[in-house]
Design a protein around this motif. Structure first.
Motif, short mmCIF file in Angstrom:
data_model
loop_
_atom_site.label_atom_id
_atom_site.label_comp_id
_atom_site.label_asym_id
_atom_site.label_seq_id
_atom_site.Cartn_x
_atom_site.Cartn_y
_atom_site.Cartn_z
N GLY A 1 -2.49 -0.85 -2.54
CA GLY A 1 -1.27 -0.37 -3.18
C GLY A 1 -0.28 -1.47 -3.51
O GLY A 1 0.50 -1.34 -4.45
N ALA A 2 -0.31 -2.58 -2.75
CA ALA A 2 0.71 -3.62 -2.91
C ALA A 2 0.25 -4.83 -3.71
O ALA A 2 1.08 -5.62 -4.15
N GLN B 1 6.05 -1.04 -16.02
CA GLN B 1 5.00 -1.79 -15.34
C GLN B 1 5.19 -3.30 -15.47
O GLN B 1 4.37 -4.08 -14.98
N THR C 1 -0.68 -14.40 -7.89
CA THR C 1 -0.38 -13.19 -7.12
C THR C 1 -1.27 -13.08 -5.89
O THR C 1 -0.79 -12.87 -4.77
N ARG D 1 9.34 -9.40 -5.31
CA ARG D 1 7.94 -9.54 -5.68
C ARG D 1 7.40 -10.94 -5.36
O ARG D 1 8.12 -11.92 -5.32
N ALA E 1 6.22 -6.59 -2.36
CA ALA E 1 4.85 -6.56 -2.84
C ALA E 1 4.72 -7.36 -4.14
O ALA E 1 5.63 -8.08 -4.54
N SER E 2 3.58 -7.20 -4.81
CA SER E 2 3.33 -7.88 -6.08
C SER E 2 3.94 -7.09 -7.23
O SER E 2 4.18 -5.89 -7.10
N GLY F 1 -1.04 -5.10 -6.64
CA GLY F 1 -0.67 -5.07 -8.06
C GLY F 1 -1.75 -4.46 -8.91
O GLY F 1 -2.93 -4.82 -8.77
N PHE F 2 -1.37 -3.55 -9.80
CA PHE F 2 -2.34 -2.88 -10.65
C PHE F 2 -3.11 -3.84 -11.56
O PHE F 2 -4.33 -3.71 -11.71
N SER G 1 4.15 -4.89 -10.64
CA SER G 1 3.31 -3.80 -11.15
C SER G 1 2.47 -3.19 -10.05
O SER G 1 1.28 -2.94 -10.21
N SER G 2 3.10 -2.99 -8.89
CA SER G 2 2.42 -2.36 -7.76
C SER G 2 3.26 -1.18 -7.29
O SER G 2 4.26 -0.83 -7.91
#
Length: 450
Positions: free
Chosen positions: A205-206, A117, A236, A318, A308-309, A208-209, A311-312
């Motif tokens: 989804g993109a 992650q 981000t 990224r 994406a970002s 980032g968690f 952790s996504s």
């Protein structure tokens, strides 16, 4: 068998173990795809195509050498969504949470989840992954209900409508880029509700968690105690949405007198916004991408490369890499030797990392373009560049050349999808083994740069 795996993992670094687990996931996914229960009757899938689709599913890319809608049976569709779920959240993280549910998770598993992650600390990583898991499941179930209910107007039976809705929700949330309509989202090109819902799920989804979790914490603490977003979340989020806005404007301008010449202003706006979002990692199409002009295809290729970002569910270099690199160039041009933003200063190591990721990504994609240009002479350079960018960014958009690739060409694209998913640093560290602390240093000497 378990003791052999434990002995193997003890000799490997965290990055190498992650690569190993992803390879195992590809093998298992390939076996599942080749099972008779997974495929429709009379469906034909070669071994190399099975491996290709498996890697594309595990890396939630969406590029496919076969029409998935004509390949998967109903049980196969559910099996496929499980593979997408593993790939979207992360093989190590998802697998650990399921396998060790209710048990104490040890330091080794925490290190692996932290590496996968790209988290800077082990603290709270298990709680973080569990929150992500349940958050994603809830979003996907909600999306499946909304999609399925809405799709009753498009499909003849409620079973088919909800099956399509379930798959569409999982595919959009995990940014997988797969569909079981056989035509991506082209049948819904003028349905703004379907397009808007897909855009929202793409972003979830993109983005980032860590960003999603901070937003969740902010909503819970709102009006109670002061809450400060981290620098990571600020950079981000700002970069993510600035790129979406810039992308939508540029696509609109590039296609205003070309592809959008016969469309209304609101059709052009929604389509531009959709492609600006989808090209970052969603991978769904609402028209024949081949009809776009060269400037638009180049722009989408750049966006797919950025991805994406961190952790996504997405890939690419990224958004933070892109942002920090631009900030470093801007500040260096002004004579500054540090990057100050949002009343914080970015660490020098993170600046170096951003250039390493960007440079390595450029080298990988450039080498892939050269190799494909040599072995796939029937395709134009634009088609190859677009395919390479899509694979590295784990996006899934294509100009239609994926099924026509030779075996060697498929291997190149599979390699890019794999690296794009695990990340540049995991890829680099997997080749270097465990880090070694040096007991001494040589004198430093300056050299001429530029």
């Amino acid at each position: 068998m378990n003791s052999k795996i434990e002995n193997l993992t003890k000799r490997l670094s965290a990055a190498q173990i992650i690569v190993f687990y992803y390879l195992v996931a590809v093998v298992v996914s390939t076996i599942l795809l080749l099972l008779p229960i997974t495929q429709k009757q009379n469906a034909e899938l070669s071994f190399i195509d099975g491996v290709f689709i498996s890697i594309s599913a595990v890396t939630v890319t969406g590029l496919s050498t076969a029409d998935v809608s004509q390949l998967l049976s109903v049980p196969g569709t559910f099996i496929f969504t499980i593979i997408l779920q593993f790939g979207g959240i992360g093989i190590v993280a998802f697998g650990t949470i399921l396998w060790l549910s209710g048990k104490k998770i040890g330091l080794k598993a925490r290190i692996l989840m932290t590496t996968e992650q790209n988290s800077p600390t082990y603290s709270g990583i298990v709680r973080f992954i569990r929150m992500i898991f349940f958050f994603f499941v809830m979003i996907e179930l909600l999306g499946a209900v909304v999609f399925g209910t809405y799709f009753l107007k498009y499909f003849p039976t409620w079973q088919e409508a909800y099956l399509q809705g379930f798959f569409a929700s999982v595919s959009a949330t995990t940014n997988a880029g797969f569909d079981i309509t056989g035509k991506s989202l082209i049948p819904f090109a003028d349905d703004y509700f379907v397009l808007t819902l897909n855009i929202v799920l793409f972003i979830i989804g993109a983005l980032g968690f860590p960003v999603l979790m901070e937003v969740s914490q902010w909503l819970r603490h709102k009006g109670k105690t002061p809450f400060r977003f981290s620098l990571f979340t600020k950079i981000t989020t700002a970069t993510f949405f600035i790129l979406i806005v810039i992308g939508a404007i540029l696509v609109y301008l590039f296609e205003y007198s070309h592809f959008y010449s016969d469309k209304t202003w609101h059709q052009s706006f929604v389509h531009s916004l959709f492609y600006s979002t989808s090209s970052r990692t969603g991978g769904m199409a609402i028209s024949d991408v081949n009809q776009f002009s060269v400037p638009t295809l180049l722009l989408l290729s750049i966006f797919m490369f950025i991805g994406a970002s961190p952790s996504s569910a997405g890939g690419g270099i990224r958004t933070t890499t892109f942002a920090v690199m631009l900030l470093a160039i801007y500040n260096y041009a002004k004579g500054n030797r540090t990057i100050k933003i949002f009343k914080r200063e970015i660490d020098d190591e993170d600046i170096i990392k951003s250039f390493i990721v960007f440079t390595t990504g450029m080298i990988l994609c450039s080498v892939a373009v050269v190799i494909l240009a040599c072995i796939e002479s029937s395709f134009s350079l634009m088609e190859i560049l677009f395919e390479v960018s899509s694979a590295f960014g784990t996006v899934g958009l294509s100009l239609g050349i994926t099924p026509e690739l030779s075996t060697a060409g498929k291997v190149v694209i599979m390699t890019l999808m794999f690296i794009g998913k695990i990340g540049i640093f995991t890829f680099l560290f997997s080749m270097g083994g465990k880090p070694v602390k040096h007991a001494y240093h040589y004198p430093k000497e300056r050299i001429i740069i530029g």
